[in-house]
Motif scaffolding. Structure first.
Motif, mmCIF file in Angstrom:
data_model
loop_
_atom_site.group_PDB
_atom_site.id
_atom_site.type_symbol
_atom_site.label_atom_id
_atom_site.label_comp_id
_atom_site.label_asym_id
_atom_site.label_seq_id
_atom_site.Cartn_x
_atom_site.Cartn_y
_atom_site.Cartn_z
ATOM 1 N N ALA A 1 -4.087 -10.557 6.362
ATOM 2 C CA ALA A 1 -3.872 -10.020 7.710
ATOM 3 C C ALA A 1 -2.426 -9.565 7.883
ATOM 4 C CB ALA A 1 -4.232 -11.071 8.758
ATOM 5 N N HIS A 2 -1.491 -10.338 7.367
ATOM 6 C CA HIS A 2 -0.076 -9.971 7.457
ATOM 7 C C HIS A 2 0.185 -8.659 6.717
ATOM 8 C CE1 HIS A 2 4.267 -10.147 7.264
ATOM 9 N NE2 HIS A 2 4.185 -10.056 5.953
ATOM 10 N N ILE A 3 -0.314 -8.558 5.490
ATOM 11 C CA ILE A 3 -0.111 -7.341 4.701
ATOM 12 C C ILE A 3 -0.739 -6.147 5.405
ATOM 13 C CG2 ILE A 3 -0.684 -6.194 2.515
ATOM 14 C CD1 ILE A 3 -0.425 -9.002 1.182
ATOM 15 N N ALA A 4 -1.939 -6.313 5.939
ATOM 16 C CA ALA A 4 -2.611 -5.218 6.647
ATOM 17 C C ALA A 4 -1.813 -4.761 7.860
ATOM 18 C CB ALA A 4 -4.012 -5.658 7.073
ATOM 19 N N ARG A 5 -1.129 -5.687 8.500
ATOM 20 C CA ARG A 5 -0.370 -5.365 9.714
ATOM 21 C C ARG A 5 0.955 -4.664 9.406
ATOM 22 N NH1 ARG A 5 -1.247 -10.044 11.558
ATOM 23 N NH2 ARG A 5 0.621 -11.013 10.771
ATOM 24 N N VAL A 6 1.643 -5.060 8.332
ATOM 25 C CA VAL A 6 3.006 -4.569 8.119
ATOM 26 C C VAL A 6 3.170 -3.595 6.961
ATOM 27 C CG1 VAL A 6 4.015 -6.627 9.163
ATOM 28 C CG2 VAL A 6 3.702 -6.547 6.699
ATOM 29 N N MET A 7 2.156 -3.436 6.132
ATOM 30 C CA MET A 7 2.306 -2.591 4.952
ATOM 31 C C MET A 7 2.611 -1.139 5.306
ATOM 32 S SD MET A 7 -0.274 -2.030 1.722
ATOM 33 C CE MET A 7 -1.472 -1.035 2.612
ATOM 34 N N PRO B 1 3.659 0.394 8.194
ATOM 35 C CA PRO B 1 4.973 0.660 8.815
ATOM 36 C C PRO B 1 6.129 0.488 7.844
ATOM 37 C CG PRO B 1 3.645 -0.746 10.238
ATOM 38 C CD PRO B 1 2.903 -0.609 8.953
ATOM 39 N N SER B 2 6.032 -0.463 6.933
ATOM 40 C CA SER B 2 7.142 -0.654 5.991
ATOM 41 C C SER B 2 7.191 0.460 4.951
ATOM 42 C CB SER B 2 7.056 -2.015 5.303
ATOM 43 O OG SER B 2 6.113 -2.001 4.268
ATOM 44 N N LEU B 3 6.040 1.057 4.634
ATOM 45 C CA LEU B 3 6.026 2.178 3.699
ATOM 46 C C LEU B 3 6.620 3.435 4.341
ATOM 47 C CD1 LEU B 3 2.518 1.709 2.062
ATOM 48 C CD2 LEU B 3 4.728 1.514 0.904
ATOM 49 N N HIS B 4 6.320 3.652 5.611
ATOM 50 C CA HIS B 4 6.866 4.822 6.306
ATOM 51 C C HIS B 4 8.339 4.639 6.595
ATOM 52 C CE1 HIS B 4 3.227 7.148 6.684
ATOM 53 N NE2 HIS B 4 2.578 6.045 7.038
ATOM 54 N N GLY B 5 8.754 3.408 6.848
ATOM 55 C CA GLY B 5 10.167 3.097 6.998
ATOM 56 C C GLY B 5 10.852 3.815 8.128
ATOM 57 N N ALA C 1 5.106 -0.295 -4.764
ATOM 58 C CA ALA C 1 5.026 -1.221 -5.896
ATOM 59 C C ALA C 1 5.105 -2.673 -5.414
ATOM 60 C CB ALA C 1 6.138 -0.939 -6.892
ATOM 61 N N TYR C 2 5.937 -2.937 -4.411
ATOM 62 C CA TYR C 2 6.037 -4.290 -3.856
ATOM 63 C C TYR C 2 4.694 -4.722 -3.269
ATOM 64 C CZ TYR C 2 7.018 -8.013 -0.567
ATOM 65 O OH TYR C 2 6.967 -9.191 0.132
ATOM 66 N N TRP C 3 4.089 -3.844 -2.441
ATOM 67 C CA TRP C 3 2.824 -4.199 -1.798
ATOM 68 C C TRP C 3 1.699 -4.336 -2.819
ATOM 69 C CZ3 TRP C 3 3.407 -6.477 2.444
ATOM 70 C CH2 TRP C 3 4.427 -6.109 3.325
ATOM 71 N N ARG C 4 1.709 -3.463 -3.828
ATOM 72 C CA ARG C 4 0.677 -3.547 -4.866
ATOM 73 C C ARG C 4 0.798 -4.890 -5.600
ATOM 74 N NH1 ARG C 4 -2.403 0.362 -6.222
ATOM 75 N NH2 ARG C 4 -1.028 1.945 -5.360
ATOM 76 N N ASN C 5 2.030 -5.307 -5.880
ATOM 77 C CA ASN C 5 2.253 -6.591 -6.544
ATOM 78 C C ASN C 5 1.753 -7.752 -5.678
ATOM 79 O OD1 ASN C 5 3.305 -8.250 -8.665
ATOM 80 N ND2 ASN C 5 5.011 -8.748 -7.310
ATOM 81 N N ARG C 6 2.035 -7.695 -4.372
ATOM 82 C CA ARG C 6 1.553 -8.747 -3.456
ATOM 83 C C ARG C 6 0.030 -8.838 -3.475
ATOM 84 N NH1 ARG C 6 4.486 -10.187 1.333
ATOM 85 N NH2 ARG C 6 2.623 -11.403 1.761
ATOM 86 N N LEU C 7 -0.627 -7.679 -3.465
ATOM 87 C CA LEU C 7 -2.092 -7.667 -3.459
ATOM 88 C C LEU C 7 -2.656 -8.166 -4.791
ATOM 89 C CD1 LEU C 7 -2.539 -4.322 -1.537
ATOM 90 C CD2 LEU C 7 -3.095 -6.618 -0.686
ATOM 91 N N TYR C 8 -2.034 -7.794 -5.905
ATOM 92 C CA TYR C 8 -2.489 -8.287 -7.206
ATOM 93 C C TYR C 8 -2.297 -9.799 -7.310
ATOM 94 C CZ TYR C 8 -3.069 -3.539 -9.045
ATOM 95 O OH TYR C 8 -3.479 -2.253 -9.266
ATOM 96 N N GLU C 9 -1.236 -10.336 -6.710
ATOM 97 C CA GLU C 9 -1.044 -11.788 -6.713
ATOM 98 C C GLU C 9 -2.189 -12.486 -5.974
ATOM 99 O OE1 GLU C 9 2.805 -12.603 -5.070
ATOM 100 O OE2 GLU C 9 3.854 -11.961 -6.873
ATOM 101 N N LEU D 1 -6.951 -2.380 1.125
ATOM 102 C CA LEU D 1 -5.492 -2.215 1.173
ATOM 103 C C LEU D 1 -4.972 -1.495 -0.071
ATOM 104 C CD1 LEU D 1 -4.604 -5.691 2.673
ATOM 105 C CD2 LEU D 1 -4.290 -3.464 3.786
ATOM 106 N N LEU D 2 -5.558 -1.791 -1.227
ATOM 107 C CA LEU D 2 -5.163 -1.076 -2.448
ATOM 108 C C LEU D 2 -5.519 0.408 -2.351
ATOM 109 C CD1 LEU D 2 -6.166 -3.731 -5.125
ATOM 110 C CD2 LEU D 2 -3.848 -2.867 -4.675
ATOM 111 N N LEU D 3 -6.672 0.718 -1.764
ATOM 112 C CA LEU D 3 -7.054 2.120 -1.564
ATOM 113 C C LEU D 3 -6.108 2.816 -0.596
ATOM 114 C CD1 LEU D 3 -10.942 1.814 -1.423
ATOM 115 C CD2 LEU D 3 -9.557 2.877 -3.227
ATOM 116 N N GLN D 4 -5.651 2.103 0.442
ATOM 117 C CA GLN D 4 -4.664 2.667 1.363
ATOM 118 C C GLN D 4 -3.360 2.983 0.641
ATOM 119 O OE1 GLN D 4 -4.125 0.435 5.026
ATOM 120 N NE2 GLN D 4 -6.291 -0.107 5.025
ATOM 121 N N LEU D 5 -2.951 2.098 -0.265
ATOM 122 C CA LEU D 5 -1.746 2.354 -1.056
ATOM 123 C C LEU D 5 -1.925 3.594 -1.932
ATOM 124 C CD1 LEU D 5 -0.462 -1.099 -2.341
ATOM 125 C CD2 LEU D 5 0.759 0.554 -0.951
#
Length: 108
Positions: free
Chosen positions: A22-28, A30-34, A44-52, A70-74
């Protein structure tokens, strides 16, 4: 930072994973658009978090679907060309027109 999950009971671990998803879905996004300086956190950071999360194992079907989404969104974010800030809103697209026409304004 080591984000490995410690041994928890099944329901506690599932709740922790749900909160992380839920946290990743909420902030991913906006943080990518910066901001003007670019992304706050990279794809790459978000992809690593999801793979973990996937590596943690024992994810429910709903959790797997959420991580996959979320991976498809990335993937989609990385496939789209990023617009330059100058191309986003030309000066002529101001929200409010000037309070008076330029031709009627007289200088003193």
């Amino acid at each position: 930072m080591d984000r490995s999950l410690i041994m928890l009971s099944g329901s506690s671990q599932a709740a922790l994973i749900d909160r992380d998803i839920a946290h990743i879905a909420r902030v991913m996004r906006p943080s990518l658009h910066g901001d003007l300086a670019g992304p706050i956190l990279s794809a790459a950071y978000w992809r690593n978090r999801l793979y973990e999360l996937l590596d943690a194992g024992n994810l429910s079907h709903a959790q797997l679907c959420a991580v996959d989404s979320l991976l498809l969104q990335l993937d989609q974010f990385q496939a789209e060309p990023q617009l330059a800030w100058d191309a986003l809103a030309p000066a002529s697209a101001a929200l409010f027109p000037p309070p008076y026409p330029a031709s009627t304004h007289q200088s003193a």
